[in-house]
Motif scaffolding. Structure first.
Motif, short mmCIF file in Angstrom:
data_model
loop_
_atom_site.label_atom_id
_atom_site.label_comp_id
_atom_site.label_asym_id
_atom_site.label_seq_id
_atom_site.Cartn_x
_atom_site.Cartn_y
_atom_site.Cartn_z
N ARG A 7 0.83 -1.19 0.00
CA ARG A 7 0.00 0.00 0.00
C ARG A 7 0.87 1.25 0.00
NH1 ARG A 7 -3.31 -0.37 4.99
NH2 ARG A 7 -4.20 -2.28 4.18
N ILE A 10 2.62 1.70 -3.36
CA ILE A 10 1.76 2.17 -4.45
C ILE A 10 1.40 3.64 -4.25
CG2 ILE A 10 -0.52 1.53 -3.50
CD1 ILE A 10 0.32 0.74 -7.03
N TRP A 13 4.42 5.68 -5.30
CA TRP A 13 4.51 5.60 -6.76
C TRP A 13 3.47 6.52 -7.41
CZ3 TRP A 13 0.37 3.62 -9.57
CH2 TRP A 13 0.60 3.38 -10.93
N ARG A 21 3.30 14.22 -14.00
CA ARG A 21 2.25 14.59 -14.96
C ARG A 21 1.70 15.98 -14.73
NH1 ARG A 21 -0.69 8.91 -15.29
NH2 ARG A 21 0.96 7.85 -16.44
N ASN A 204 -10.71 13.34 -3.47
CA ASN A 204 -10.10 12.01 -3.39
C ASN A 204 -9.97 11.54 -1.95
OD1 ASN A 204 -7.89 13.39 -5.72
ND2 ASN A 204 -9.54 12.00 -6.21
N PRO A 212 -8.95 1.24 3.75
CA PRO A 212 -8.14 0.83 4.91
C PRO A 212 -6.86 1.65 5.09
CG PRO A 212 -8.65 -1.05 3.49
CD PRO A 212 -9.03 0.17 2.75
N TYR B 397 -8.29 9.33 -9.29
CA TYR B 397 -7.21 10.26 -9.63
C TYR B 397 -7.25 10.52 -11.12
CZ TYR B 397 -5.70 9.73 -4.93
OH TYR B 397 -5.66 9.75 -3.56
N LEU B 400 -4.12 9.94 -13.38
CA LEU B 400 -3.59 8.59 -13.61
C LEU B 400 -4.39 7.94 -14.74
CD1 LEU B 400 -3.12 7.16 -10.00
CD2 LEU B 400 -1.52 8.46 -11.38
N GLU B 404 -3.76 2.37 -14.09
CA GLU B 404 -3.06 2.80 -12.87
C GLU B 404 -4.02 3.00 -11.71
OE1 GLU B 404 0.61 5.16 -15.13
OE2 GLU B 404 -1.19 6.23 -14.52
N VAL B 407 -4.97 -0.45 -10.35
CA VAL B 407 -3.88 -1.03 -9.55
C VAL B 407 -3.82 -0.34 -8.19
CG1 VAL B 407 -1.39 -1.30 -9.36
CG2 VAL B 407 -2.52 -1.72 -11.54
N LEU B 408 -3.91 0.98 -8.22
CA LEU B 408 -3.82 1.75 -6.99
C LEU B 408 -4.90 1.33 -5.99
CD1 LEU B 408 -2.58 4.24 -5.48
CD2 LEU B 408 -4.44 5.55 -6.46
N TRP B 409 -6.15 1.34 -6.46
CA TRP B 409 -7.22 1.03 -5.52
C TRP B 409 -7.19 -0.42 -5.10
CZ3 TRP B 409 -9.02 4.83 -2.91
CH2 TRP B 409 -9.03 6.11 -3.48
N LYS B 411 -4.48 -2.24 -4.66
CA LYS B 411 -3.43 -2.42 -3.65
C LYS B 411 -3.80 -1.73 -2.34
CE LYS B 411 0.41 -3.75 -6.37
NZ LYS B 411 1.85 -3.75 -6.54
N ILE B 412 -4.49 -0.61 -2.45
CA ILE B 412 -4.93 0.05 -1.22
C ILE B 412 -5.83 -0.89 -0.43
CG2 ILE B 412 -6.56 1.82 -0.43
CD1 ILE B 412 -5.23 3.77 -2.27
N TYR B 413 -6.63 -1.69 -1.16
CA TYR B 413 -7.53 -2.63 -0.49
C TYR B 413 -6.93 -4.03 -0.38
CZ TYR B 413 -11.45 0.58 -0.19
OH TYR B 413 -12.28 1.62 0.16
#
Lengths: 368, 613
Positions: A7, A10, A13, A21, A204, A212, B397, B400, B404, B407-409, B411-413
């Motif tokens: 977590r 990521i 990253w 960007r 966001n 979590p 986001y 992104l 991306e 993948v982000l969400w 991994k967050i979960y």
């Protein structure tokens, strides 16, 4: 544990991608770490260079001409002789000269008798160069007198200067490095807080709070990713701008400097989180950053030596993390010291950084 | 003389790369209510802005009141005759000024003399019902009230043409009905002309002329009556085999839509479903039918791509006497309910009723002041892994890419590695996002974004899914695709779904509905039970077409009828049975007279209306 690291990874990253960007921020960063430092190092000078002056020589003797001849390039730039008093005023008003030397009639005669007068009219509008001009001129005059009337029996005392650390005594080194440190501070204040506010503004943050992800993970990811960006920029700037383009002699170990910077990152990003906690939008972030940055800069000693400040401000300067950072950074970069010689600054930064970071993250986590 | 006439209008952005308006022509007569209807990104806003003189255009001819507006001088001269209200709730208002100060400011902009201003201000504030709040800051108003104030500010200088860009998006049905009443009133009383855009298809029927817009082009322009008199055979089917019929319908019929327990479709021949246990009846076409026939629908082919990772109790959500106070304002006032596992649960109510606050308490964003919420039997931190959440504002986001973000969400979960990869692949394939895989989200159309947001919300296999106004402003075809996914999640994977919406047709997709007003529950039940309850209270509903609907509705209300203008039709709510002759007695010429169905909107308006008094 794996969950946490994945977590965290990521999130870091994600921040890095977002930074790359966001065109505006990226261009600003590139400018600040390259051109801005170049301009500061080459544009701002603390020595006298090419100071234009005229001479009103009413004596026109060999002594008077010899005296005027002592004002040499590259410090001075002789523009010519004038005759009329009225011309003096006009030259100064039009900024055609920093000063006019007045040599009265009979200067050679009086000088040989051991007396004599000289006039110097200096343009006080540009305080730095006029100050330097009069100091340099006084030195020249003193030497001129000493040449002609050495004190009998003792001889001429001439101090031989040896400069340590910055042998050329060029202000380029000082200005370049201190501008870099200022830029580092500026970005440490702006980047983490703006990254946090952007998430608040776009909503966001709600999604993250529901997820979590803990507040601390989220904030740490921001600080870590922005520190990576700033450290990379700093190292790049030292290697290619300070050393490469400007030819500044950077001594000391870059790794040690990076490590020292890392400690500073903690302190400054604590302030940045504090800014993020109390601002509602990007505009407030930038306003508050300036508001915080200016006193930190004043109190750091990068603009005025701390010893020259009033007592109260001297004490307050202990609260500016930039003071320790600048002291330590100059120690490493210019004097080539290693960390163990600057342990005082290191310790100060560590203590202050810990306090500010805890306070900042506490405030922010309550607001998120 | 036409008030507005536009020929071959072209508008591009990004140096011609994005074509917003692609050569459209239309004209508007005096006292018309001209509506542009179409999905997000169709070019409605660009068209309205060009007509209002606030946007330059590339090509074509635009005339207002007979004068070409190519030159800025002409626009300046015409400005006192035009009013423009931009899109977005309260965007033209100053949020730190009070209602009255806002109106004064707009009056001063147009040099309205003091006494005229005061008279007109009073009239407008009374008409909108804002008079009691005139000292309140505009920033503290609800969405509906803000839009009303926006209209007040547009009307203060007695313009001849008002241009309203999506005045009703994000506004609840009650406020929407009031806004329309207001527009009708000023069109009728002051002879102004209105040019309006909307993303609600049902509102298009309220126009005198409507243009359906898609991808910068006008697909259809006509009066709603003429449009709906076209020969389209629309059917609605109900019964046991409705889901089976839905599958068949995709093969044989046009634009099949499953609306709750009702299947609606267009067909020439209904024999393919004749041997199923269904009752099929022919119904009148709506603007939506016409719109979708022109744009088409798509089938989302779904397979279960995740399993819920938790065993959850049958009572998926239990809310017990939940209260939330903000200072001395009670946002949610003693609400209790349970949601069953696998249910689609609708949360409805006017702006500011407390729906979002309630959802935020269930998801753990707010702590209730008193009372408790249990999600899958859990409370507090533990619910985080169990739930998925899609917030009101688009909150992925946007810098992104699609991939991306997933993948982000993921991994967050705590979904990692090969599982994550295969799940993302499946998800993208099923909801048809593969071709957008590497596009940055910002550049995508709203419908696609919302689909992606839904996929991100379910990537970790949540047992309970919270969707806060997921389809606001999304075009009907996209909304249908979205609801196909929601239905699949609930039926096939038994995800429990809580959804809020302002689209009343979407309310019918829900299994049960909780209707809130001022923080309290005012109605609770299945859509059909709510409808029949409401009908019992109302009595009868009639739809009447008359010669002069604008003035006739006034006559009717003066005589004590509960009459509401709906497009060119008048809806009359009556306790007893009515006959056309009773209406003709008071001097209204009736063209057609028939019983109407009770709609979800009626349920909503009636429940909220009777709660106020």
């Amino acid at each position: 544990m794996r969950d946490f690291f994945e977590r965290f990874k990521i999130l870091v990253w994600k921040e890095l991608i977002q930074f790359v960007r966001s065109k505006g921020l990226l261009i600003f960063a590139i400018y600040a770490f390259t051109l801005d430092i170049y301009f500061a190092a080459t544009g701002i000078s603390l020595t006298l260079k090419n100071a234009k002056f005229y001479v009103q020589d009413m004596d026109m003797t060999s002594v008077s001409r010899e005296y005027a001849y002592k004002f040499q390039k590259p410090y001075f730039n002789f523009q010519g002789y004038i005759l009329d008093d009225k011309q003096i005023e006009k030259l100064l008003i039009d900024d055609k000269a920093i000063a006019v030397l007045r040599i009265p009639d009979g200067f050679e005669r009086d000088f040989k008798h051991g007396e004599g007068e000289l006039g110097m009219i200096i343009n006080g509008a540009e305080i730095v160069s006029s100050y330097l001009f009069s100091a340099y001129a006084a030195q020249i005059t003193y030497n001129f007198i000493m040449e002609h009337f050495p004190i009998k029996g003792i001889g001429l005392i001439e101090p031989e200067r040896r400069l340590y650390f910055n042998q050329n005594a060029s202000s380029k080194d000082f200005m370049g490095i201190s501008e870099l440190l200022t830029i580092v501070t500026l970005f440490l204040l702006i980047l983490p807080s703006s990254a946090i506010i952007r998430e608040k503004e776009r909503g966001n943050i709600e999604m993250l709070v529901v997820s979590p992800v803990r507040n601390y993970t989220f904030m740490l990811a921001k600080v870590v990713s922005m520190s990576i960006v700033i450290l990379l920029c700093t190292v790049f700037s030292i290697l290619f701008i300070l050393k490469g383009v400007l030819g500044i002699h950077v001594k000391g170990n870059l790794l040690e400097f990076s490590f020292f910077t890392l400690i500073f990152v903690f302190a400054a990003s604590g302030l940045s989180m504090f800014i993020a906690a109390i601002s509602k939008n990007m505009l407030q972030v930038s306003q508050l950053s300036i508001l915080v940055l200016v006193p930190i800069l004043y109190l750091s000693g990068s603009w005025t030596p701390i010893e020259a400040m009033p007592k109260l401000l001297q004490y307050l300067s202990y609260l500016s993390p930039l003071k320790y950072y600048i002291d330590g950074a100059f120690g490493i970069l210019i004097k080539g010291l290693s960390l163990k010689y600057i342990w005082k600054d290191f310790l100060g930064l560590l203590v202050l950084g810990f306090a500010v970071f805890s306070a900042g993250s506490y405030f922010l986590s309550r607001r998120v | 003389m036409k008030v507005v006439s536009v020929e071959n209008l072209k508008k591009t952005y990004n140096r011609g790369k994005v074509v917003a308006v692609d050569g459209i022509s239309f004209s508007v007569d005096r006292e018309e209510i001209y509506i542009f209807v179409g999905p997000d990104g169709a070019g409605k806003s660009s068209t309205l802005k060009v007509v209002a003189g606030v946007l330059c255009y590339d090509d074509g001819k635009v005339k207002l009141f007979g004068q070409d507006i190519r030159s800025d001088r002409v626009v300046e001269k015409l400005k006192d005759k035009i009013a423009f209200m931009p899109q977005g709730l309260g965007l033209n208002l100053y949020h730190t000024l009070s209602i009255e100060e806002n109106i004064n400011f707009f009056a001063d902009l147009h040099d309205v003399p003091y006494d005229v201003r005061e008279r007109r201000k009073k009239l407008l504030l009374e008409a909108t019902g804002l008079l009691p709040f005139k000292d309140r800051d505009a920033g503290k108003l609800s969405g509906g009230m803000m839009q009303k104030l926006g209209i007040c500010c547009s009307l203060i200088h007695t313009p001849e043409l008002i241009i309203l860009d999506e005045p009703t998006t994000g506004v609840d049905p009650v406020s929407r009905r009031e806004l329309w009443k207001l527009i009708y009133r000023f069109v009728k009383e002051e002879g102004i002309t209105a040019l309006i855009s909307t993303s609600y298809l049902d509102e298009a029927e309220r126009s005198t002329t409507l243009s359906i817009m898609k991808s910068g082009k006008l697909i259809v322009t006509s009066s709603p009556e003429f449009l709906l008199e076209k020969k389209i055979d629309v059917y609605e089917a109900e019964g046991e085999d409705v889901e089976k019929a839905y599958d068949i319908a995709w093969g044989c019929f046009k634009i099949p839509r499953l609306k709750g327990k009702v299947l609606r479709f267009v067909a020439d021949d209904i024999s393919p479903v004749s041997n199923l246990s269904l009752s099929v009846k022919k119904v009148e076409p709506s603007v939506e039918d016409v719109f979708l026939l022109n744009t088409g629908l798509k089938r989302v082919k779904l397979e279960p791509f995740f399993k819920i990772s938790f065993d959850i109790p049958d009572e998926a959500i239990v809310a017990k006497n939940v209260v939330k106070n903000f200072g001395n304002f009670t946002a949610v006032d003693n609400v209790s309910f349970t949601v069953k596992k696998g249910e689609i649960f609708g949360l409805l109510g006017p702006n500011g009723a407390g729906k979002t606050t309630l959802i935020k308490m269930m998801t753990g964003l707010y702590n209730p002041t008193s009372g408790e919420c249990f999600i899958a039997g859990f409370k507090g931190e533990k619910i985080k892994q169990v739930i998925g959440y899609m917030s009101q504002k688009f909150s992925l986001y946007s810098d992104l890419t699609v991939y991306e973000n997933m993948v982000l969400w993921g991994k967050i979960y705590n979904v990692h590695g090969a599982i994550l990869k295969s799940r993302i692949k499946e998800a993208l394939r099923m909801v048809d996002l593969e071709k957008y895989r590497n596009s940055v989200v910002e550049s995508l159309p709203l419908g696609i974004k919302q689909r992606l947001a839904l996929m991100c919300a379910v990537i970790h296999g949540p047992a309970v899914l919270f969707l806060d106004e997921p389809t606001s402003g999304v075009d009907p075809a996209e909304r249908d695709a979205f609801w196909q996914i929601i239905r699949f999640l609930a039926r096939e994977i038994s995800v429990t779904v809580i959804v809020t919406t302002h689209y009343m047709d979407e309310a019918e997709y829900c299994d049960r509905i909780l209707l809130m007003n001022r923080g309290r529950t005012i109605a609770f039940g299945t859509p059909s039970s709510l409808k029949s309850e409401t009908l019992k209270k109302i009595g009868m509903i009639y739809e009447v077409k008359t010669e002069n609907p604008f003035s006739d509705v006034d006559k009717l209300t003066k005589k004590g009828f509960n009459a509401v203008l709906y497009g060119r039709k008048i809806r009359i709510y009556s306790k007893g049975i009515l006959s056309p002759s009773e209406i003709e007695k008071i001097g209204v010429k009736v063209f057609s007279f028939k019983e109407g169905d009770v709609s979800m909107e009626d349920v909503f308006v009636f429940a909220v209306g009777s709660d106020e008094f």
